[in-house]
Design a protein around this motif. Structure first.
Motif, PDB file in Angstrom:
ATOM      1  N   ALA A   2      76.341 -12.530  24.758  1.00 57.76           N
ATOM      2  CA  ALA A   2      74.943 -12.894  24.560  1.00 57.76           C
ATOM      3  C   ALA A   2      74.691 -13.136  23.088  1.00 57.76           C
ATOM      4  N   SER A   3      73.903 -14.145  22.802  1.00 56.80           N
ATOM      5  CA  SER A   3      73.606 -14.412  21.393  1.00 56.80           C
ATOM      6  C   SER A   3      72.439 -13.537  20.937  1.00 56.80           C
ATOM      7  N   GLN A   4      72.505 -13.124  19.717  1.00 63.77           N
ATOM      8  CA  GLN A   4      71.465 -12.304  19.115  1.00 63.77           C
ATOM      9  C   GLN A   4      70.444 -13.207  18.447  1.00 63.77           C
ATOM     10  N   PRO A   5      69.150 -12.859  18.548  1.00 62.70           N
ATOM     11  CA  PRO A   5      68.162 -13.676  17.831  1.00 62.70           C
ATOM     12  C   PRO A   5      68.347 -13.527  16.326  1.00 62.70           C
ATOM     13  N   ALA A   6      68.036 -14.592  15.623  1.00 60.57           N
ATOM     14  CA  ALA A   6      68.150 -14.566  14.161  1.00 60.57           C
ATOM     15  C   ALA A   6      67.150 -13.570  13.593  1.00 60.57           C
ATOM     16  N   PRO A   7      67.542 -12.793  12.563  1.00 59.54           N
ATOM     17  CA  PRO A   7      66.600 -11.857  11.955  1.00 59.54           C
ATOM     18  C   PRO A   7      65.410 -12.612  11.368  1.00 59.54           C
ATOM     19  N   THR A   8      64.254 -11.997  11.473  1.00 64.55           N
ATOM     20  CA  THR A   8      63.031 -12.591  10.946  1.00 64.55           C
ATOM     21  C   THR A   8      62.710 -11.957   9.608  1.00 64.55           C
ATOM     22  N   SER A   9      62.384 -12.783   8.645  1.00 67.79           N
ATOM     23  CA  SER A   9      62.011 -12.291   7.325  1.00 67.79           C
ATOM     24  C   SER A   9      60.500 -12.200   7.240  1.00 67.79           C
ATOM     25  N   HIS A  10      59.998 -11.037   6.862  1.00 67.66           N
ATOM     26  CA  HIS A  10      58.564 -10.830   6.682  1.00 67.66           C
ATOM     27  C   HIS A  10      58.332 -10.446   5.229  1.00 67.66           C
ATOM     28  N   PRO A  11      57.607 -11.291   4.485  1.00 65.62           N
ATOM     29  CA  PRO A  11      57.356 -10.929   3.083  1.00 65.62           C
ATOM     30  C   PRO A  11      56.524  -9.652   2.988  1.00 65.62           C
ATOM     31  N   MET A  12      56.852  -8.840   2.004  1.00 65.92           N
ATOM     32  CA  MET A  12      56.133  -7.588   1.769  1.00 65.92           C
ATOM     33  C   MET A  12      54.757  -7.913   1.198  1.00 65.92           C
ATOM     34  N   PRO A  13      53.682  -7.427   1.830  1.00 69.51           N
ATOM     35  CA  PRO A  13      52.348  -7.687   1.264  1.00 69.51           C
ATOM     36  C   PRO A  13      52.161  -6.928  -0.048  1.00 69.51           C
ATOM     37  N   HIS A  14      51.353  -7.487  -0.917  1.00 71.74           N
ATOM     38  CA  HIS A  14      51.073  -6.881  -2.215  1.00 71.74           C
ATOM     39  C   HIS A  14      49.567  -6.696  -2.382  1.00 71.74           C
ATOM     40  N   ALA A  15      49.195  -5.667  -3.096  1.00 77.91           N
ATOM     41  CA  ALA A  15      47.800  -5.422  -3.447  1.00 77.91           C
ATOM     42  C   ALA A  15      47.731  -5.227  -4.956  1.00 77.91           C
ATOM     43  N   ILE A  16      46.681  -5.747  -5.554  1.00 82.87           N
ATOM     44  CA  ILE A  16      46.489  -5.630  -7.001  1.00 82.87           C
ATOM     45  C   ILE A  16      45.180  -4.896  -7.252  1.00 82.87           C
ATOM     46  N   GLY A  17      45.213  -3.964  -8.183  1.00 82.12           N
ATOM     47  CA  GLY A  17      43.995  -3.239  -8.518  1.00 82.12           C
ATOM     48  C   GLY A  17      44.268  -2.124  -9.499  1.00 82.12           C
ATOM     49  N   THR A  18      43.294  -1.277  -9.643  1.00 84.82           N
ATOM     50  CA  THR A  18      43.403  -0.125 -10.542  1.00 84.82           C
ATOM     51  C   THR A  18      42.966   1.115  -9.783  1.00 84.82           C
ATOM     52  N   PHE A  19      43.255   2.283 -10.360  1.00 80.32           N
ATOM     53  CA  PHE A  19      42.742   3.518  -9.783  1.00 80.32           C
ATOM     54  C   PHE A  19      42.471   4.525 -10.881  1.00 80.32           C
ATOM     55  N   ASP A  20      41.509   5.374 -10.624  1.00 86.07           N
ATOM     56  CA  ASP A  20      41.138   6.462 -11.523  1.00 86.07           C
ATOM     57  C   ASP A  20      41.632   7.762 -10.916  1.00 86.07           C
ATOM     58  N   VAL A  21      42.182   8.648 -11.729  1.00 86.45           N
ATOM     59  CA  VAL A  21      42.703   9.930 -11.254  1.00 86.45           C
ATOM     60  C   VAL A  21      42.003  11.068 -11.986  1.00 86.45           C
ATOM     61  N   THR A  22      41.580  12.066 -11.223  1.00 88.35           N
ATOM     62  CA  THR A  22      41.036  13.292 -11.794  1.00 88.35           C
ATOM     63  C   THR A  22      41.888  14.450 -11.280  1.00 88.35           C
ATOM     64  N   LEU A  23      42.488  15.204 -12.206  1.00 94.54           N
ATOM     65  CA  LEU A  23      43.259  16.402 -11.866  1.00 94.54           C
ATOM     66  C   LEU A  23      42.473  17.607 -12.351  1.00 94.54           C
ATOM     67  N   ALA A  24      42.280  18.583 -11.473  1.00 89.52           N
ATOM     68  CA  ALA A  24      41.526  19.780 -11.845  1.00 89.52           C
ATOM     69  C   ALA A  24      42.372  21.020 -11.550  1.00 89.52           C
ATOM     70  N   PRO A  25      42.640  21.858 -12.568  1.00 86.44           N
ATOM     71  CA  PRO A  25      43.402  23.087 -12.343  1.00 86.44           C
ATOM     72  C   PRO A  25      42.710  23.988 -11.323  1.00 86.44           C
ATOM     73  N   GLN A  26      43.516  24.629 -10.473  1.00 92.85           N
ATOM     74  CA  GLN A  26      43.020  25.549  -9.456  1.00 92.85           C
ATOM     75  C   GLN A  26      43.609  26.933  -9.711  1.00 92.85           C
ATOM     76  N   PRO A  27      42.936  27.975  -9.262  1.00 97.51           N
ATOM     77  CA  PRO A  27      43.456  29.334  -9.483  1.00 97.51           C
ATOM     78  C   PRO A  27      44.806  29.542  -8.794  1.00 97.51           C
ATOM     79  N   THR A  28      45.680  30.278  -9.456  1.00 98.38           N
ATOM     80  CA  THR A  28      46.968  30.638  -8.867  1.00 98.38           C
ATOM     81  C   THR A  28      47.472  31.906  -9.545  1.00 98.38           C
ATOM     82  N   ASP A  29      48.255  32.686  -8.823  1.00 94.01           N
ATOM     83  CA  ASP A  29      48.829  33.909  -9.377  1.00 94.01           C
ATOM     84  C   ASP A  29      50.281  33.707  -9.805  1.00 94.01           C
TER      85      ASP A  29
END
Length: 102
Positions: A2-29
């Motif tokens: 049996a013949s195998q179907p040819a592999p299909t190429s799917h381009p990887m989608p891309h997203a462009i933008g920025t993000f803001d990060v806030t890190l806040a220390p939490q209590p720990t022992d």
């Protein structure tokens, strides 16, 4: 034979933008640092992430590591959704020279 179907190429989608990060220390022992994470995305993806990070910085200069668990909600190309993230990193040095020695 049996013949195998040819592999299909799917381009990887891309997203462009920025993000803001806030890190806040939490209590720990422990010698482990615990931080809450809040991220806001702007651009092709809009949304927010909430999470927790655990980090260590041993006595050896330049060594460090962290792991985080995050849950995001947002919109991409008009489609709302949720996504998990689990970023981590480790930079490990020894107090001796290679091969590492104690």
């Amino acid at each position: 034979t049996a013949s195998q179907p040819a592999p299909t190429s799917h381009p990887m989608p891309h997203a462009i933008g920025t993000f803001d990060v806030t890190l806040a220390p939490q209590p720990t022992d422990a010698a482990i640092v615990r931080l809450s994470i809040d991220k806001l995305f702007h651009g092709d993806i809009t949304g927010a992430i909430k999470g927790e990070m655990l980090a260590v910085s041993p006595a050896v200069p330049g060594s460090a590591g962290y792991v985080a668990m995050e849950q995001g909600t947002g919109t991409w190309q008009g489609r709302p959704g949720q996504f998990p993230e689990a970023p981590c990193s480790a930079i490990l040095f020894s107090s001796g020279s290679p091969p590492f020695r104690e």
